[in-house]
Each structure stands twice: as C-alpha cells, then as structure tokens.
Write a protein that holds these residues in place. Structure first.
Motif, PDB file in Angstrom:
ATOM      1  N   GLN A   5     -13.042  -3.312 -11.578  1.00 36.85           N
ATOM      2  CA  GLN A   5     -14.004  -3.877 -10.626  1.00 36.85           C
ATOM      3  C   GLN A   5     -15.119  -4.602 -11.360  1.00 36.85           C
ATOM      4  OE1 GLN A   5     -15.279  -1.823  -7.305  1.00 36.85           O
ATOM      5  NE2 GLN A   5     -13.529  -0.484  -7.192  1.00 36.85           N
ATOM      6  N   GLY A  31      -7.183   2.646  -2.075  1.00 38.72           N
ATOM      7  CA  GLY A  31      -7.035   3.543  -3.232  1.00 38.72           C
ATOM      8  C   GLY A  31      -5.587   3.621  -3.675  1.00 38.72           C
ATOM      9  N   LEU A  34      -3.101   9.779  -4.461  1.00 37.34           N
ATOM     10  CA  LEU A  34      -2.615  10.903  -3.660  1.00 37.34           C
ATOM     11  C   LEU A  34      -3.419  11.075  -2.372  1.00 37.34           C
ATOM     12  CD1 LEU A  34      -1.772  13.550  -6.408  1.00 37.34           C
ATOM     13  CD2 LEU A  34      -0.272  11.889  -5.292  1.00 37.34           C
ATOM     14  N   GLY A  35      -4.697  10.648  -2.379  1.00 39.55           N
ATOM     15  CA  GLY A  35      -5.531  10.740  -1.168  1.00 39.55           C
ATOM     16  C   GLY A  35      -4.993   9.831  -0.082  1.00 39.55           C
ATOM     17  N   ALA A  65      -1.713   6.971 -10.377  1.00 41.66           N
ATOM     18  CA  ALA A  65      -3.063   7.258 -10.903  1.00 41.66           C
ATOM     19  C   ALA A  65      -3.127   8.697 -11.407  1.00 41.66           C
ATOM     20  CB  ALA A  65      -4.117   7.028  -9.826  1.00 41.66           C
ATOM     21  N   PHE A  66      -2.518   9.611 -10.652  1.00 41.96           N
ATOM     22  CA  PHE A  66      -2.467  11.021 -11.053  1.00 41.96           C
ATOM     23  C   PHE A  66      -1.682  11.177 -12.354  1.00 41.96           C
ATOM     24  CE2 PHE A  66       0.161  14.937 -10.698  1.00 41.96           C
ATOM     25  CZ  PHE A  66      -0.844  15.859 -10.940  1.00 41.96           C
ATOM     26  N   LEU A  81       0.475  22.693 -13.794  1.00 42.29           N
ATOM     27  CA  LEU A  81      -0.792  22.293 -13.172  1.00 42.29           C
ATOM     28  C   LEU A  81      -1.569  23.533 -12.734  1.00 42.29           C
ATOM     29  CD1 LEU A  81       0.747  19.332 -11.250  1.00 42.29           C
ATOM     30  CD2 LEU A  81      -1.153  19.121 -12.861  1.00 42.29           C
ATOM     31  N   ARG A  82      -2.499  23.323 -11.799  1.00 42.59           N
ATOM     32  CA  ARG A  82      -3.346  24.432 -11.374  1.00 42.59           C
ATOM     33  C   ARG A  82      -3.289  24.584  -9.851  1.00 42.59           C
ATOM     34  NH1 ARG A  82      -9.762  25.115 -12.875  1.00 42.59           N
ATOM     35  NH2 ARG A  82      -9.793  27.392 -12.723  1.00 42.59           N
ATOM     36  N   SER A  83      -2.063  24.562  -9.310  1.00 43.82           N
ATOM     37  CA  SER A  83      -1.895  24.687  -7.862  1.00 43.82           C
ATOM     38  C   SER A  83      -0.935  25.808  -7.580  1.00 43.82           C
ATOM     39  CB  SER A  83      -1.259  23.419  -7.314  1.00 43.82           C
ATOM     40  OG  SER A  83      -2.201  22.460  -7.076  1.00 43.82           O
ATOM     41  N   ALA A 154      -9.604  -3.833  -3.553  1.00 39.04           N
ATOM     42  CA  ALA A 154     -10.486  -4.094  -2.403  1.00 39.04           C
ATOM     43  C   ALA A 154     -11.861  -4.483  -2.953  1.00 39.04           C
ATOM     44  CB  ALA A 154     -10.580  -2.853  -1.537  1.00 39.04           C
ATOM     45  N   ASP A 458     -11.032  17.654  -3.211  1.00 39.99           N
ATOM     46  CA  ASP A 458     -10.358  16.844  -4.236  1.00 39.99           C
ATOM     47  C   ASP A 458      -9.239  17.656  -4.882  1.00 39.99           C
ATOM     48  OD1 ASP A 458      -9.880  14.622  -5.820  1.00 39.99           O
ATOM     49  OD2 ASP A 458     -11.148  15.366  -7.424  1.00 39.99           O
ATOM     50  N   SER A 459      -8.292  18.059  -4.063  1.00 34.98           N
ATOM     51  CA  SER A 459      -7.143  18.826  -4.554  1.00 34.98           C
ATOM     52  C   SER A 459      -5.983  18.491  -3.622  1.00 34.98           C
ATOM     53  CB  SER A 459      -7.435  20.330  -4.481  1.00 34.98           C
ATOM     54  OG  SER A 459      -7.578  20.713  -3.129  1.00 34.98           O
ATOM     55  N   PHE A 460      -4.773  18.877  -3.985  1.00 33.12           N
ATOM     56  CA  PHE A 460      -3.619  18.547  -3.133  1.00 33.12           C
ATOM     57  C   PHE A 460      -3.827  19.097  -1.718  1.00 33.12           C
ATOM     58  CE2 PHE A 460      -0.805  19.029  -7.187  1.00 33.12           C
ATOM     59  CZ  PHE A 460      -1.377  17.888  -7.719  1.00 33.12           C
TER      60      PHE A 460
HETATM   61  C1  LIG Z   1      -5.350  16.012 -15.091  1.00 34.05           C
HETATM   62  C2  LIG Z   1      -5.479  16.393 -13.634  1.00 34.05           C
HETATM   63  C3  LIG Z   1      -4.835  17.518 -13.167  1.00 34.05           C
HETATM   64  C4  LIG Z   1      -4.964  17.883 -11.827  1.00 34.05           C
HETATM   65  N1  LIG Z   1      -4.329  19.000 -11.384  1.00 34.05           N
HETATM   66  C5  LIG Z   1      -4.418  19.350 -10.092  1.00 34.05           C
HETATM   67  C6  LIG Z   1      -3.719  20.517  -9.600  1.00 34.05           C
HETATM   68  O1  LIG Z   1      -3.038  21.203 -10.330  1.00 34.05           O
HETATM   69  N2  LIG Z   1      -3.851  20.817  -8.282  1.00 34.05           N
HETATM   70  C7  LIG Z   1      -4.593  20.071  -7.425  1.00 34.05           C
HETATM   71  O2  LIG Z   1      -4.648  20.395  -6.240  1.00 34.05           O
HETATM   72  N3  LIG Z   1      -5.269  18.984  -7.859  1.00 34.05           N
HETATM   73  C8  LIG Z   1      -5.190  18.607  -9.171  1.00 34.05           C
HETATM   74  N4  LIG Z   1      -5.867  17.505  -9.613  1.00 34.05           N
HETATM   75  C9  LIG Z   1      -6.671  16.753  -8.658  1.00 34.05           C
HETATM   76  C10 LIG Z   1      -5.811  15.732  -7.918  1.00 34.05           C
HETATM   77  O3  LIG Z   1      -5.051  15.016  -8.816  1.00 34.05           O
HETATM   78  C11 LIG Z   1      -6.735  14.816  -7.147  1.00 34.05           C
HETATM   79  O4  LIG Z   1      -7.230  15.559  -6.086  1.00 34.05           O
HETATM   80  C12 LIG Z   1      -6.032  13.586  -6.587  1.00 34.05           C
HETATM   81  O5  LIG Z   1      -5.319  12.895  -7.545  1.00 34.05           O
HETATM   82  C13 LIG Z   1      -7.091  12.694  -5.965  1.00 34.05           C
HETATM   83  O6  LIG Z   1      -6.446  11.626  -5.353  1.00 34.05           O
HETATM   84  P1  LIG Z   1      -7.270  10.354  -4.891  1.00 34.05           P
HETATM   85  O7  LIG Z   1      -6.272   9.453  -4.257  1.00 34.05           O
HETATM   86  O8  LIG Z   1      -8.455  10.763  -4.105  1.00 34.05           O
HETATM   87  O9  LIG Z   1      -7.818   9.725  -6.247  1.00 34.05           O
HETATM   88  P2  LIG Z   1      -7.010   9.076  -7.456  1.00 34.05           P
HETATM   89  O10 LIG Z   1      -5.737   9.782  -7.711  1.00 34.05           O
HETATM   90  O11 LIG Z   1      -7.987   8.954  -8.560  1.00 34.05           O
HETATM   91  O12 LIG Z   1      -6.647   7.612  -6.940  1.00 34.05           O
HETATM   92  C14 LIG Z   1      -7.634   6.684  -6.607  1.00 34.05           C
HETATM   93  C15 LIG Z   1      -7.077   5.289  -6.793  1.00 34.05           C
HETATM   94  O13 LIG Z   1      -8.002   4.353  -6.228  1.00 34.05           O
HETATM   95  C16 LIG Z   1      -7.955   3.183  -7.007  1.00 34.05           C
HETATM   96  N5  LIG Z   1      -9.110   2.341  -6.698  1.00 34.05           N
HETATM   97  C17 LIG Z   1     -10.401   2.526  -7.043  1.00 34.05           C
HETATM   98  N6  LIG Z   1     -11.147   1.522  -6.553  1.00 34.05           N
HETATM   99  C18 LIG Z   1     -10.312   0.694  -5.885  1.00 34.05           C
HETATM  100  C19 LIG Z   1     -10.486  -0.524  -5.159  1.00 34.05           C
HETATM  101  N7  LIG Z   1     -11.671  -1.082  -5.016  1.00 34.05           N
HETATM  102  N8  LIG Z   1      -9.395  -1.123  -4.615  1.00 34.05           N
HETATM  103  C20 LIG Z   1      -8.154  -0.569  -4.748  1.00 34.05           C
HETATM  104  N9  LIG Z   1      -7.929   0.599  -5.419  1.00 34.05           N
HETATM  105  C21 LIG Z   1      -9.001   1.206  -5.976  1.00 34.05           C
HETATM  106  C22 LIG Z   1      -7.924   3.735  -8.417  1.00 34.05           C
HETATM  107  O14 LIG Z   1      -7.466   2.754  -9.295  1.00 34.05           O
HETATM  108  C23 LIG Z   1      -6.918   4.869  -8.258  1.00 34.05           C
HETATM  109  O15 LIG Z   1      -5.623   4.390  -8.467  1.00 34.05           O
HETATM  110  C24 LIG Z   1      -5.752  17.116 -10.942  1.00 34.05           C
HETATM  111  C25 LIG Z   1      -6.404  15.973 -11.420  1.00 34.05           C
HETATM  112  C26 LIG Z   1      -6.271  15.604 -12.745  1.00 34.05           C
HETATM  113  C27 LIG Z   1      -6.996  14.381 -13.236  1.00 34.05           C
END
Ligand SMILES: Cc1cc2nc3c(=O)[nH]c(=O)nc-3n(C[C@H](O)[C@H](O)[C@H](O)COP(=O)(O)OP(=O)(O)OC[C@H]3O[C@@H](n4cnc5c(N)ncnc54)[C@H](O)[C@@H]3O)c2cc1C
Length: 501
Positions: A5, A31, A34-35, A65-66, A81-83, A154, A458-460
C-alpha cells in the motif's frame, strides 16, 4: 514484485473514479485471507450466489497469507499449530474435526482417541500447518472462490450519498482500476505487519545490512543457515508461541549441525510458578506462562464469551488483555531439549527489557549489543551475533492506509487497542447507512476487530464466530438465509459429500 500500500501513489477521490470500470455487487470482502474465507464460506452455505460476492485479494488462494506467515516464522507443513481439532476453518460445523481427518489420511486412529482424552490423559491435539492449508484449499474450490476473487489492492472505501459503498480496487495486471459498487463491505485485512519496537527500528535504520536483527514474522531463514554453518550466539526476545517455535528450530538446527549455538532468551515477565486466581490459574515454569490456546476455551464460546459481551468497551479490552496475555502451550518436543540445554549451559534466560541495540565489531565480525534493563533494575549488556525479535504483530488498524482513510472520512473509529470499534454483530460503529431504497454497512473481523465482543476474534474459531454473526445481520437484510437446523443439516450433508455449491 509485490506492491504494498505504501508504494501506491495517492489520489484524490475524484481522480480515482475517472476512467474506471464499474461493477455492482451486494457484498465485497476485502483481504482475501482466512477472515474473508470464513465469511464467504458461511454466506455461500446460506445460499448467497457467487455472483453476489466479490473478494478483493492480493492472493489467488485464501490460505496464502496464513501460509506465508507460517513459513516466515519458520513453520513447515508438518509443524503443529495452536488450535483444537474442532476449530476447523473449512468446516462450519467443526465435525468431523482435524484429528479425524489426520487419522484417516495417516491411518493413525490413535489421534482420534487422543483428542477424546485430552488434556487430562494426553497433550491436546493440534492440527498441522499443511492439514489446515489443504482443507481450506478444498473448501475454497467447493464454494467457487476463484469466481468471486478480484486480484488487486483495495485503495479506498467510499460512502455513497444514497447509502452503500464503493470499493476502489487497483487490479493486478489491469491498467484500469475497478469500482465495486456495493451495499456491504467486510474488512479482514489482518495485521499491518510485524510489530517492530522503537529500539529495533532505530537499530535497523542505522544498520540495514547485514541483517543481524530480524523479526520472527519476517523471512529470516538466512539466520538459521548462518548459525547452522558457523555456530554463534543468538538472543530471542519474547515468550509467546512465536518464540517457542524459534527456539525449537534453533534446538533442532544445533542438534543436526553439531555447531556450538548459544541461545539467550529475554522474558519481559519471568514466570516460575503458576499465576492467577485459583479458578483459571495458568501453569508456568522456567519463565513461560503455559496455556494450550491463545485464550482459555471458555472465551471462544463459553461463559467468558458471555461475560465479554455484557461488558462495556474499556472493560472488554481489559478482560481481553488479561485472558490473552502472552503464553505458550506446553509441548514435550520443545520442553525436553530445553531442559537439556539448560543443564549443558548453552541456553540462558534473562528477565527485563531492551532499551537500546548497538552495532559492534568483534574479531572482524558484526555483532549486536543489547542493553537490557533487568527486572532487578540493573543494566546488563549482552553481545550476540543475531537477535530474533518475537514481539508479535502490529495490530494498529490505523497503520493501514485503507482504515486510516475510513477514520479520516468519519465512517469508522478506533478503540484503545488501535483496532476498529465494532458493535456486537461486528458492524463498524458509524458505518451503517440507510436511504429510501438502499442500506449499507461495513463489518470487520480478525485482528481489525479486536476489542469488540469476542476476545479471540483473530483465530480460526473467532473468524467463524464473527462470520456467523455478520451473516445473520445480512440475512435479516435479505442477503442469504439464516442457518435453520434443517438447512444446517442439509448443508453439512453436502459438505460431507464434497458437493460443490
Ligand atoms: C504463524 C501463525 C500461526 C497461527 N496459528 C493459529 C492457530 O493455530 N489457530 C488459530 O486459530 N489461529 C492461528 N493464527 C491466527 C490466524 O492465522 C489468523 O486469525 C488469520 O489468519 C487471520 O485472517 P485474516 O484474513 O483476518 O488476516 P490475514 O490472514 O492476515 O489476511 C489478510 C489479507 O489482507 C490483505 N490485505 C491487506 N490490505 C489489503 C488491501 N488494501 N486490499 C486487499 N488486500 C489487503 C493482506 O495482504 C492479507 O493477504 C496463526 C497466525 C500466524 C501468523
């Protein structure tokens, strides 16, 4: 090359709308991680057509991304992982869980037994990175993910004068920007990046090369390679799960390479005995606070979740901080070798905070001096070859240009955690708009919605729980259906049969 960005030129809203392709669609999820996946999955299961959903994403696949974050933090497909088993992001019902899938794929029924007797008779089961990725890939194909995805970034979310929103997208490989005109926007854009402390930033600005100070959530495999080749000393800062994984990797590399690698670990708070009140006491030892998951299980769906919902914002944030305080699960695969490392004298723990990093040269070699204020107020200087910071992710939503712009437009606001202020249904406070013939709103989940009604958002499981709430609001506005028991059973049956939607 990846565009971020910050690389993008700034435009006035009028400039942006010139020479654009317009598409109309009821809902846009921004995004594509996973969200977004959790919400889109729930909407498709609730009968929303793939034509009515657009996902703005930099990646082709929702697990990318994950997967990148896991790889950067040194986790391979086989790492755990941690789930728990039922926190299946690709399966809204949580049954059958990851343990059943892994037991089937690896022909090890004992895994299912383990998930039945945990945590009393066995260590809690946790799925592997590879298992989660494959399962998400399969479900995304089933729900037609590719059909809904717009590859790009976006740039802006703009409110329409007559209700609803326009999402402006800079598409990958297309010179014309796209304007997605929609009623509802869902934001799941994750963290801004790794959390860099001021002393780490100041060191890096002065000494960008060679990389002696890296972050656990950045690509840093060259540090492990160098240590495995030449040996050396390393300071790991932090005591959460990321630091445990870094230390596990260092222990394995030391064992494999036979090199003399000395590990120092810096704890901000050193726990040598269980902490907290009798009810809800957290196990602890050798500096670590131990807890199987990021939050106690009751915060995901039990009484702690209800308590959170009843509290006001400042109490929610205080409770969320307390429940989610830094911890790591107890795992024999890293506890046992760490015990040996302590006994043999190549692992040392310190308690305190770094107040400055300084570069130095010793015997023609670059090193980092960490000036540490110890818990007993004394100052300690530690010279090491590398520093690996495991200080978490930057959750300040306002660091995202997109969210910053929403706040500037007066559509959104941030809470004391620096995340978007959302209501009990994950609707961004202030974003709802109504006119005679159109209604609109913005929703948020994942890290962007921390400090809201659900601590582990912020978890699955947290992403799925937010998706259920958001989809119910949308169903009440005519987009998709609520999940009645009959629909739920029908849809689960389709899921079991891998029937495409
Ligand atoms: C190493 C690690 C291990 C984990 N282990 C666990 C676990 O065991 N159990 C569990 O429940 N959770 C775990 N988590 C947490 C889980 O991965 C997160 O809750 C989840 O990935 C969050 O998803 P999200 O889509 O919100 O964010 P993200 O996965 O970060 O995805 C967000 C996306 O948005 C994109 N983005 C940002 N800005 C823009 C824009 N302007 N336009 C378009 N795209 C954009 C980014 O590039 C990214 O691809 C872990 C996380 C990590 C980092």
């Amino acid at each position: 090359m990846t565009t971020t960005q910050n690389d993008l030129p700034t435009h006035s809203p009028d400039d942006l709308l010139k020479d654009m392709e317009f598409q109309h669609v009821p809902i846009v999820s921004i995004g594509g991680g996973l969200g977004s996946f959790a919400l889109v999955d729930r909407l498709r299961i609730g009968g929303v057509s793939a034509d009515d959903i657009r996902v703005v994403s930099l990646h082709r696949q929702p697990e990318q991304a994950f997967a990148d974050a896991c790889r950067d933090s040194g986790m391979g497909p086989r790492d755990r992982l941690r789930s728990d088993s039922s926190a299946r992001i690709d399966n809204l019902w949580g049954f059958p869980g990851y343990a059943a899938r892994e037991a089937r794929e690896t022909k090890r029924p004992s895994l299912m037994l383990r998930s039945l007797v945990e945590p009393v008779l066995a260590q809690p089961y946790a799925p592997t990175v590879g298992l989660v990725q494959h399962a998400v890939k399969e479900e995304s194909a089933r729900i037609g993910w590719n059909h809904m995805t717009v590859r790009g970034m976006a740039l802006r979310v703009q409110r329409q004068p007559d209700g609803g929103y326009v999402v402006i997208v800079r598409r990958r490989g297309n010179r014309r920007d796209l304007a997605l005109v929609c009623d509802y926007v869902h934001l799941a854009i994750g963290p801004f990046g790794p959390k860099l402390t001021p002393e780490a930033v100041s060191f890096r600005l002065k000494h960008p090369y060679p990389q002696r100070l890296v972050h656990a959530y950045e690509q840093h495999s060259e540090v492990y390679d160098q240590l495995a080749e030449h040996g050396g000393s390393v300071l790991v800062r932090g005591s959460g799960i990321a630091s445990s994984r870094v230390i596990q990797r260092l222990l394995e590399d030391r064992e494999r390479s036979g090199q003399d690698i000395h590990i120092w670990q810096l704890f901000r708070h050193y726990h040598d005995q269980p902490t907290g009140p009798l009810l809800g006491r957290r196990d602890a030892g050798y500096g670590y606070a131990h807890q199987p998951y990021d939050y106690p299980k009751a915060a995901y769906g039990g009484q702690l979740r209800d308590t959170m919902k009843r509290r006001d914002e400042s109490d929610r944030i205080a409770l969320s901080r307390k429940l989610g305080a830094t911890s790591t699960p107890y795992r024999t695969e890293w506890a046992r070798p760490l015990r040996e490392a302590r006994a043999e004298g190549w692992y040392d723990a310190l308690a305190g905070e770094v107040h400055e990093f300084v570069a130095l040269q010793r015997d023609g070699k670059d090193q980092v001096r960490a000036k540490i204020r110890l818990a007993n107020k004394e100052t300690y200087q530690l010279d090491v070859d590398y520093v690996i910071d495991a200080t978490g992710m930057d959750q300040q939503a306002e660091n995202h240009p997109l969210i910053h712009d929403l706040v500037e437009q007066g559509i959104a606001d941030v809470n004391d955690l620096g995340c978007l202020r959302v209501d009990d249904n994950f609707m961004v406070v202030g974003s709802e708009s109504h006119s005679e013939n159109q209604s609109g709103a913005i929703f948020a989940s994942g890290m962007n919605a921390r400090g809201g009604p659900l601590a582990p958002v912020d978890s699955f499981l947290g992403l799925q729980s937010a998706a259920l709430s958001i989809a119910d609001v949308l169903a009440d506005h005519g987009l998709g259906k609520r999940l009645t028991p009959a629909r739920s059973v029908r849809q689960w049956w389709k899921w079991m049969g891998r029937k495409s939607l």
